[in-house]
Design an enzyme around this catalytic site. Structure first.
Site, PDB file in Angstrom:
ATOM      1  N   TYR A 138       0.820  -1.215   0.000  1.00 10.17           N
ATOM      2  CA  TYR A 138       0.000   0.000   0.000  1.00 10.17           C
ATOM      3  C   TYR A 138       0.856   1.267   0.000  1.00 10.17           C
ATOM      4  O   TYR A 138       0.435   2.291  -0.523  1.00 10.17           O
ATOM      5  CB  TYR A 138      -0.916   0.023   1.230  1.00 10.17           C
ATOM      6  CG  TYR A 138      -2.220  -0.708   1.039  1.00 10.17           C
ATOM      7  CD1 TYR A 138      -2.242  -2.063   0.765  1.00 10.17           C
ATOM      8  CD2 TYR A 138      -3.433  -0.038   1.155  1.00 10.17           C
ATOM      9  CE1 TYR A 138      -3.449  -2.740   0.614  1.00 10.17           C
ATOM     10  CE2 TYR A 138      -4.633  -0.706   1.009  1.00 10.17           C
ATOM     11  CZ  TYR A 138      -4.635  -2.053   0.733  1.00 10.17           C
ATOM     12  OH  TYR A 138      -5.829  -2.709   0.584  1.00 10.17           O
ATOM     13  N   LYS A 189       3.513 -15.387   3.479  1.00 10.76           N
ATOM     14  CA  LYS A 189       3.788 -16.112   2.226  1.00 10.76           C
ATOM     15  C   LYS A 189       5.300 -16.323   2.192  1.00 10.76           C
ATOM     16  O   LYS A 189       5.988 -15.954   1.223  1.00 10.76           O
ATOM     17  CB  LYS A 189       3.259 -15.290   1.038  1.00 10.76           C
ATOM     18  CG  LYS A 189       3.219 -16.032  -0.292  1.00 10.76           C
ATOM     19  CD  LYS A 189       2.166 -17.122  -0.375  1.00 10.76           C
ATOM     20  CE  LYS A 189       2.308 -17.899  -1.681  1.00 10.76           C
ATOM     21  NZ  LYS A 189       1.443 -19.098  -1.730  1.00 10.76           N
ATOM     22  N   ASP A 221      -2.593 -18.539   1.406  1.00 12.46           N
ATOM     23  CA  ASP A 221      -3.551 -19.317   0.609  1.00 12.46           C
ATOM     24  C   ASP A 221      -4.189 -20.415   1.461  1.00 12.46           C
ATOM     25  O   ASP A 221      -5.408 -20.597   1.462  1.00 12.46           O
ATOM     26  CB  ASP A 221      -2.892 -19.888  -0.664  1.00 12.46           C
ATOM     27  CG  ASP A 221      -1.548 -20.564  -0.424  1.00 12.46           C
ATOM     28  OD1 ASP A 221      -1.027 -20.493   0.718  1.00 12.46           O
ATOM     29  OD2 ASP A 221      -1.013 -21.167  -1.369  1.00 12.46           O
ATOM     30  N   ASP A 245      -6.301  -7.052   4.098  1.00 15.09           N
ATOM     31  CA  ASP A 245      -7.416  -6.488   3.327  1.00 15.09           C
ATOM     32  C   ASP A 245      -8.268  -7.615   2.759  1.00 15.09           C
ATOM     33  O   ASP A 245      -9.497  -7.609   2.870  1.00 15.09           O
ATOM     34  CB  ASP A 245      -6.852  -5.611   2.197  1.00 15.09           C
ATOM     35  CG  ASP A 245      -7.956  -5.032   1.324  1.00 15.09           C
ATOM     36  OD1 ASP A 245      -8.943  -4.532   1.886  1.00 15.09           O
ATOM     37  OD2 ASP A 245      -7.823  -5.097   0.086  1.00 15.09           O
ATOM     38  N   ASP A 249     -12.147  -9.480   4.373  1.00 12.46           N
ATOM     39  CA  ASP A 249     -13.410  -9.569   3.632  1.00 12.46           C
ATOM     40  C   ASP A 249     -13.906 -11.015   3.593  1.00 12.46           C
ATOM     41  O   ASP A 249     -15.109 -11.276   3.724  1.00 12.46           O
ATOM     42  CB  ASP A 249     -13.262  -9.050   2.191  1.00 12.46           C
ATOM     43  CG  ASP A 249     -13.524  -7.552   2.077  1.00 12.46           C
ATOM     44  OD1 ASP A 249     -13.265  -6.838   3.062  1.00 12.46           O
ATOM     45  OD2 ASP A 249     -13.978  -7.104   1.008  1.00 12.46           O
TER      46      ASP A 249
HETATM   47  C1  IPM Z   1     -10.510  -1.562   3.583  1.00 12.08           C
HETATM   48  C2  IPM Z   1     -10.761  -0.988   2.238  1.00 12.08           C
HETATM   49  C3  IPM Z   1      -9.652   0.001   1.909  1.00 12.08           C
HETATM   50  C4  IPM Z   1      -8.339  -0.747   1.901  1.00 12.08           C
HETATM   51  C5  IPM Z   1      -9.858   0.772   0.606  1.00 12.08           C
HETATM   52  C6  IPM Z   1     -11.186   1.498   0.603  1.00 12.08           C
HETATM   53  C7  IPM Z   1      -8.743   1.724   0.330  1.00 12.08           C
HETATM   54  O1  IPM Z   1     -10.859  -1.992   1.283  1.00 12.08           O
HETATM   55  O2  IPM Z   1     -10.444  -0.790   4.570  1.00 12.08           O
HETATM   56  O3  IPM Z   1     -10.391  -2.786   3.694  1.00 12.08           O
HETATM   57  O4  IPM Z   1      -7.955  -1.339   0.884  1.00 12.08           O
HETATM   58  O5  IPM Z   1      -7.665  -0.732   2.932  1.00 12.08           O
HETATM   59 MG    MG Z   2     -10.866  -3.957   2.102  1.00  9.82          MG
END
Ligand code: IPM
Ligand code: MG
Length: 358
Positions: A138, A189, A221, A245, A249
């Protein structure tokens, strides 16, 4: 309690409004309670030419806690970084050095049927994903676009971690595990990437100072596969920015909806930025459809971690449970036989439960 509200773009504004109502209901009468709002994201870009205006940043530096919605507009990756609404959050994280991002994945019993996974796989799930938030691909330099000597377009980013960056997040992971089930799984990894070999070595060394915490290592993975197969094996999972990240999710989906999950980000000390894990959801923005519970639960985390008010956090979390038990559901967690409501009505249901629960 000096709270700065940064509602931002998309559904950020709607869900944050409900979280603010809840904060006011539980803490509005506390001595020293102060709530300020500041612009961030697309509106700030339009009004001030910067999605993270200097006065917003100044307020954020002074605040004890920040209640954040979401930022970004569709296609904004075409806009240069400094002007990109979606990047204002990344700049804020970096400027405030919010390196430790807590992303819990837990399941309200009322929502077991909302998960796409089998009941026995997710029942009682309680994982904490600890994501390093200010390093890695990032922010690594060099980054950018260029052209090779033969005129071929090329783009590149740098995955990089220093030893102190890994050390500090590892300490947070082990201390956190001591308040939970005393297990840390470090996700990397290391079979492919040098930066992840260093990650594994440093986490293992820091772990020696916490002999009461069980440390395991998994490749990213395999870790995602295990999350789908048997998620309850995990307690604290610690990882770098990019893997965090993605994995957070995936973990969110175990709980039925990303619309339920709060998060908190810290530098050293109590100051925190609290935000729902979900993004701006432009497809449903402005239509009173979004689930405000992640934002409301983020406010609960704020009470607990920045203001040491576990009592108020518990009240908010109980009220959310009560609203769900009463059958209220936004579209993302809707199930047969339940009452489908909008963003504002879900906020009403939580406020009602607060009033009833005292
Ligand atoms: C998160 C989001 C952010 C990230 C985006 C919106 C920049 O996906 O907070 O997980 O990638 O960190
Ligand atoms: Mg995210």
């Amino acid at each position: 309690m000096k709270i700065l509200v940064l509602a931002g773009d998309g559904i950020g504004a709607e869900v944050t409004e409900q979280a603010v109502r809840v904060v006011q209901a539980v803490a509005g009468a506390e001595p020293g309670f102060e709530l300020a709002h500041a612009p961030i994201g697309a509106d700030a870009l339009e009004a001030y030419g910067d999605p993270l205006p200097a006065h917003t940043l100044a307020l954020a530096r002074k605040a004890e806690a920040i209640l954040f919605g979401s930022v970004g507009v569709p296609g904004d990756e075409e806009i240069p970084y400094e002007k990109r609404p979606g990047a204002s959050l990344l700049r804020l994280r970096k400027d405030l050095d919010l390196f430790a991002n807590f992303r819990p994945a837990f399941l309200f019993p009322e929502l077991i049927g909302a998960s796409t996974l089998k009941r026995e796989v997710v029942e009682g799930l309680d994982i904490m994903i600890l994501r390093e938030l200010t390093g890695d691909l990032y922010f690594g330099e060099p980054r950018g676009f260029d052209t090779t000597a033969d005129g071929v377009a090329r783009a590149f980013n740098t995955m990089v971690y220093t030893e102190p960056e890994i050390e500090r997040i590892a300490h947070v992971a082990f201390r956190l595990a001591r308040t939970r089930r005393r297990k840390v799984c470090s996700v990397d990894k290391a079979n492919v990437l040098e930066v992840m070999q260093l990650w594994r070595k440093v986490v293992a060394r820091v772990g020696e100072a916490y002999p009461d915490v069980e440390l395991t290592h998994q490749f990213v993975d395999a870790a995602v596969m295990q999350l789908m197969r048997a998620p309850k094996q995990f307690d604290v999972m610690v990882m770098g920015n990019v893997f965090g990240d993605i994995v957070s999710d995936a973990a969110a989906m175990l709980t039925g909806s990303i619309g339920m999950l709060p998060s908190a980000s810290f530098a050293l000390g109590r100051k925190g930025l609290y935000e729902p894990v979900h993004g701006t959801a432009p497809d449903i923005a402005g239509r009173n459809l979004a689930n405000p519970l992640a934002a409301i639960l983020s406010a609960a985390m704020m009470m607990r971690h920045s203001f040491d008010r576990a009592d108020l956090a518990d009240r908010i979390e109980r009220a959310v449970g009560q609203a769900l038990a009463s059958g209220y559901r936004t579209g993302d967690i809707m199930q047969p036989g339940m009452k489908q409501v909008g963003t504002r009505e879900m906020g009403d249901a939580v406020l009602e439960a607060l009033a009833a629960g005292g």
